[in-house]
Design an enzyme around this catalytic site. Structure first.
Site, PDB file in Angstrom:
ATOM      1  N   GLN A  78      37.720  54.156  34.480  1.00 28.02           N
ATOM      2  CA  GLN A  78      38.016  52.996  33.640  1.00 28.02           C
ATOM      3  C   GLN A  78      39.062  53.360  32.586  1.00 28.02           C
ATOM      4  OE1 GLN A  78      36.082  49.986  34.166  1.00 28.02           O
ATOM      5  NE2 GLN A  78      37.763  49.139  32.994  1.00 28.02           N
ATOM      6  N   PHE A  79      40.333  53.430  32.992  1.00 23.53           N
ATOM      7  CA  PHE A  79      41.385  53.806  32.045  1.00 23.53           C
ATOM      8  C   PHE A  79      41.516  52.802  30.911  1.00 23.53           C
ATOM      9  CE2 PHE A  79      43.726  50.986  34.793  1.00 23.53           C
ATOM     10  CZ  PHE A  79      44.655  50.367  33.959  1.00 23.53           C
ATOM     11  N   THR A  80      41.045  51.577  31.106  1.00 21.32           N
ATOM     12  CA  THR A  80      41.168  50.553  30.071  1.00 21.32           C
ATOM     13  C   THR A  80      40.309  50.850  28.838  1.00 21.32           C
ATOM     14  OG1 THR A  80      39.502  49.146  31.112  1.00 21.32           O
ATOM     15  CG2 THR A  80      41.809  48.760  31.721  1.00 21.32           C
TER      16      THR A  80
END
Length: 147
Positions: A78-80
């Site tokens: 989950q890079f966000t």
């Protein structure tokens, strides 16, 4: 590293309409990697999450960990979680590049498996659909940059 850990009755992740991973009781872990993260940080976070006592005991107190309840993990990259939200359109330059993020994501999976847990996962960088039945709900945030 940053992680959002949700206690779930069940969770799954699909890619292209096909289930890539699914668990029953356990943790849904949304995992983000930052540019300053390393193996030691990864190992410490995996240890913390695997030992997190957020399942209820017979007195109704959150006192049991994943092992004690026979739980599993579903880990989704989950890079966000590293979004810069200073404007209306988030920027993601604060997330680690794949050259660093992928090995640390895989190391996190391996460290959880080494503790004896069943670990399901998505695919790094894929467009994924995540479903979960949250239990409680109980959701815990981890940020290794903060004490």
């Amino acid at each position: 590293m940053r992680a959002v850990v949700t206690r779930v009755a069940s969770a799954s992740v699909a890619i292209g309409g096909k289930t890539a991973g699914a668990i029953e009781k356990g943790f849904l872990v949304l995992l983000g990697v930052g540019p300053e993260d390393n193996e030691a940080v990864c190992d410490k976070l995996a240890e913390k999450i695997c030992n997190l006592r957020i399942f209820e005991d017979e007195q109704g107190k959150m006192n049991l960990n994943l092992e004690q309840v026979g739980g599993s993990l579903l880990v989704v990259s989950q890079f966000t979680l590293y979004a810069d939200t200073s404007s209306r359109r988030p920027g993601f330059s604060h997330a680690a590049k794949p050259e660093l993020a992928v090995p640390l994501y895989e190391r996190f999976l391996d460290r959880c498996r080494a503790r004896g847990f069943m670990v399901e996962h998505g695919q790094f960088g894929a467009d994924m659909q995540v479903a979960s039945i949250n239990d409680g709900p109980v959701t815990i945030l981890f940020d290794t940059d903060k004490p």
